[in-house]
Scaffold this active site. Structure first.
Site, PDB file in Angstrom:
ATOM      1  N   GLU A  29       0.860  -1.184   0.000  1.00 20.45           N
ATOM      2  CA  GLU A  29       0.000   0.000   0.000  1.00 20.45           C
ATOM      3  C   GLU A  29       0.896   1.234   0.000  1.00 20.45           C
ATOM      4  O   GLU A  29       1.805   1.326   0.825  1.00 20.45           O
ATOM      5  CB  GLU A  29      -0.883  -0.001   1.242  1.00 20.45           C
ATOM      6  CG  GLU A  29      -1.812  -1.190   1.359  1.00 20.45           C
ATOM      7  CD  GLU A  29      -2.554  -1.191   2.684  1.00 20.45           C
ATOM      8  OE1 GLU A  29      -3.270  -0.200   2.958  1.00 20.45           O
ATOM      9  OE2 GLU A  29      -2.400  -2.153   3.452  1.00 20.45           O
ATOM     10  N   ARG A 269       4.318 -12.730   9.862  1.00 15.86           N
ATOM     11  CA  ARG A 269       4.904 -11.430   9.580  1.00 15.86           C
ATOM     12  C   ARG A 269       6.234 -11.327  10.323  1.00 15.86           C
ATOM     13  O   ARG A 269       6.477 -12.033  11.313  1.00 15.86           O
ATOM     14  CB  ARG A 269       3.972 -10.297   9.995  1.00 15.86           C
ATOM     15  CG  ARG A 269       3.700 -10.207  11.491  1.00 15.86           C
ATOM     16  CD  ARG A 269       2.899  -8.963  11.822  1.00 15.86           C
ATOM     17  NE  ARG A 269       3.674  -7.767  11.538  1.00 15.86           N
ATOM     18  CZ  ARG A 269       3.162  -6.541  11.513  1.00 15.86           C
ATOM     19  NH1 ARG A 269       1.882  -6.348  11.711  1.00 15.86           N
ATOM     20  NH2 ARG A 269       3.931  -5.506  11.278  1.00 15.86           N
ATOM     21  N   LYS A 279       3.362   0.571  10.689  1.00 14.56           N
ATOM     22  CA  LYS A 279       3.430   1.789   9.869  1.00 14.56           C
ATOM     23  C   LYS A 279       2.916   3.000  10.632  1.00 14.56           C
ATOM     24  O   LYS A 279       3.462   4.098  10.520  1.00 14.56           O
ATOM     25  CB  LYS A 279       2.612   1.609   8.582  1.00 14.56           C
ATOM     26  CG  LYS A 279       3.344   0.912   7.458  1.00 14.56           C
ATOM     27  CD  LYS A 279       2.510   0.991   6.190  1.00 14.56           C
ATOM     28  CE  LYS A 279       3.197   0.303   5.031  1.00 14.56           C
ATOM     29  NZ  LYS A 279       2.382   0.388   3.797  1.00 14.56           N
TER      30      LYS A 279
END
Length: 669
Positions: A29, A269, A279
């Protein structure tokens, strides 16, 4: 799941389009800068997945797709930065695409979904949708029990034609943000919350960084990513484990639209010790001024890691080292450091540097010269002519491989050493310079410390030593690096430690866990002049002997990397990439401790931890992050009184159990 099975017709069409190609995709993204976790994803999608599947190189394809469905958080800055990072990491995508390239197809498919009565326009507010979800949660948890209220939207069963009109009204901008959404009609009684009629489209009057202001409705991630995986005929859709719960909605939607279904694989992850990869939190580090920017060398972003000196080879090697599994765990930062040392050892020429210079005056310098000893220094050409007392020594660029060349280094009777290599206090366990001790000066020879002088503030100002001939049997306690007094190069050196103090960074009050010593600047460092024989330039690595691997900061002006630039007062800036061994950088003015003192301090810290009752570990004075606790001592609320999230509570329980085991084993002993 039955919904994930492709029909023979869909499989035949996929085979016709892809042939023998196996295709993956890397879909970041564009709402932030890529970090080391994205390195793992790139490595998986561009390389490791194919290796695991045994796909020939010629049959491998990876699409690089911007998952750009949220214009409020996206920008061209992020788009350009991501593209730069992908290139720098060494990956070449087969094709670069944008989710926004498919907005017209996605819109048409949404209309198809409405026409088949599998989507409807809903006018519930966000709070009302959440309230219905809470009712659904209770109903699912208590099957057969009459639970008051309904989980379904009052617009769920509106006529298809009505939803088509309302969706077009959304498209025309007739509704304000939050007043209408398109929802998929799945199953409000399903055990999986991701099946509770997720939103497919919402109204946003925000121009898109890639397609401009054509649209005022935007598709959600849940609606978009599976459809585009299918439209791009991706074979393997690889994501992290937090998306595992979305599998059912992923395949429900593709089945509802009769689209090709890729294979889905989830991996854990990446979590790295002493590091934060959220983020949202990384953005806060920058916007709140904790960091100097996204490329601050302390940041785990690719830009920050690059500026600190971690190369693409190091990052990709690290990803290969840790692999990709479903096991959720935290990788030790030392693993990244280990890979870095292995790579930089082969590419970093050796130079000497002192970070906090202390002057040393050598008497009887000529005693160091012994023509009969091959490794001993020689008189320099100028000294042979009687012009001055100066010696010359030969220094290998790569000591482990002399065939790669060497350079000469000259000095008179004055040199600088590191402040950490001298002590006013006599201690048999201190290996550096103290009065009466014999110490080696690397590549020069042995000296005996005669006197250490103090300045007005009690610090060390000057050291007097006497040179000892190579044939003298006196054994040096250690050998330390030095730089010449006459022509050393002034530089700024940034020493870096962990960004956070805790190995596993707490979710609550995480900003209080920032390490105040994550950067220690050494503005008065000196580098030996042989650095100029290596043609220094930004992003070049060197090994400062006995210290670590450093990189010339990529923002250092090229002129500063030349003798002419140094002569005009320009300075190179060096960033510590990794120490030669795992240790913590010292604060400015921190006292020197002997090895025995260091070991004693570490033992005391370990014993204190073993003696700490788990019921007290999250309470003052041991921890000041929480305000209330349960009977066992587990935190319930943050310092501000906010209730802890389930994930944070789970993580703290894990720490609690680990401490309990340590504490009880200590009591038994």
């Amino acid at each position: 799941l039955p919904s994930m099975i492709n029909s023979p017709e869909l499989l035949a069409e996929h085979k016709r389009l892809n042939g023998n190609v196996i295709r993956t995709r890397f879909p970041p993204e564009p709402n932030g800068y890529l970090h080391v976790g994205h390195c793992k994803s790139m490595n998986m999608n561009f390389s490791l997945a194919f290796e695991k599947l045994g796909v020939p190189v010629e049959n491998r394809e990876t699409y690089f797709r911007y998952d750009d469905t949220n214009p409020e958080a996206e920008s061209n800055e992020y788009i350009e930065s991501i593209a730069d990072d992908v290139r720098w990491c060494g990956w070449t995508p087969t094709k670069t695409t944008y989710s926004s390239d498919y907005f017209h197809e996605l819109h048409a498919l949404a209309i198809q979904l409405i026409k088949s009565d599998k989507a409807y326009v809903c006018h519930q507010t966000k709070a009302e949708i959440e309230a219905c979800r809470e009712i659904a949660k209770v109903k699912v948890a208590n099957p057969g029990v009459d639970t008051p209220g309904t989980a379904e939207s009052p617009w769920r069963n509106r006529p298809v034609e009505e939803s088509l009109v309302e969706f077009e009204n959304m498209r025309k901008g007739k509704y304000a943000t939050g007043k209408a959404v398109l929802r998929m009609k799945i199953d409000m009684n399903h055990v999986n919350p991701n099946m509770w009629d997720p939103v497919a489209y919402r109204v946003l009057f925000t121009p898109h960084p890639h397609v401009g202001d054509e649209w005022c409705i935007y598709p959600t991630y849940d609606y978009t990513h599976c459809i585009i995986d299918s439209l791009e005929h991706v074979d393997y859709s690889i994501c992290t484990l937090e998306f595992e719960g979305r599998r059912e909605s992923y395949f429900w939607l593709l089945e509802a639209l009769n689209l090709y279904r890729p294979k889905v694989y989830e991996m854990s992850r990446l979590n790295v010790s002493y590091t934060q990869l959220s983020k949202r939190k990384l953005l806060k580090l920058v916007t709140n001024g904790y960091m100097d920017g996204w490329d601050d060398p302390r940041m785990p972003t690719i830009k920050g890691l690059r500026r600190r000196g971690y190369t693409a080879e190091i990052l990709n090697g690290f990803c290969n080292e840790i692999g990709a599994t479903r096991n959720a765990n935290t990788v030790e930062y030392e693993k990244l450091a280990f890979v870095a040392r292995a790579v930089l050892h082969e590419r970093s020429p050796r130079v000497m540097a002192v970070l906090e210079p202390v002057l040393v005056t050598i008497s009887n310098l000529e005693a160091l010269v012994d023509e009969s000893v091959e490794a001993a220094p020689r008189f320099s050409p100028a000294a042979k002519e009687g012009a001055l007392t100066e010696i010359e020594c030969t220094v290998p660029d790569f000591p482990h491989d002399p065939s790669r060349g060497c350079h000469s280094l000259r000095t008179g009777n004055k040199v600088y050493i590191n402040r950490s290599d001298c002590s006013l206090v006599k201690n048999s366990d201190f290996y550096g310079m103290m009065e009466g001790q014999v110490v080696g000066l690397k590549y020069i020879g042995k000296v005996r410390v005669d006197r250490i002088l103090q300045d007005s503030e009690g610090g060390i100002s000057n050291i007097s030593v006497t040179a000892i001939a190579p044939s003298d049997p006196a054994r040096p306690k250690s050998t330390i690096q030095w730089v010449p007094f006459e022509n050393s190069i002034p530089a700024t050196v940034n020493e870096y430690g962990h960004l956070f103090k805790s190995e596993e960074v707490p979710d609550a009050q995480w900003e209080q866990d920032l390490n105040p010593l994550s950067r220690v600047e050494k503005p008065n460092a000196l580098i030996d002049p042989s650095i100029f024989t290596q043609s220094p330039r930004p992003e070049m690595h060197v090994q400062f002997e006995r210290l670590g691997f450093y990189v010339i900061d990529r923002k250092t002006p090229l002129d500063a990397c030349s003798p002419a630039g140094a002569a005009t007062g320009q300075k190179m800036t060096f960033n510590l990439t990794v120490l030669l061994k795992d240790s913590k950088p010292k604060a400015v003015g921190a006292p020197n401790r002997s090895r025995k003192e260091e070991q004693a301090a570490q033992l005391a810290e370990k014993m204190a931890k073993m003696s700490l009752a788990p019921a007290d570990m999250f309470k003052p004075p041991h921890c000041t992050l929480y305000s209330t606790w349960d009977d066992a001592g587990l935190p319930l609320t943050t310092l501000d009184g906010e209730k802890l999230s389930k994930s944070n509570s789970k993580k703290l329980k894990k720490e609690f159990d680990k401490q309990k085991k340590l504490y009880e084993s200590n009591k038994k002993a």
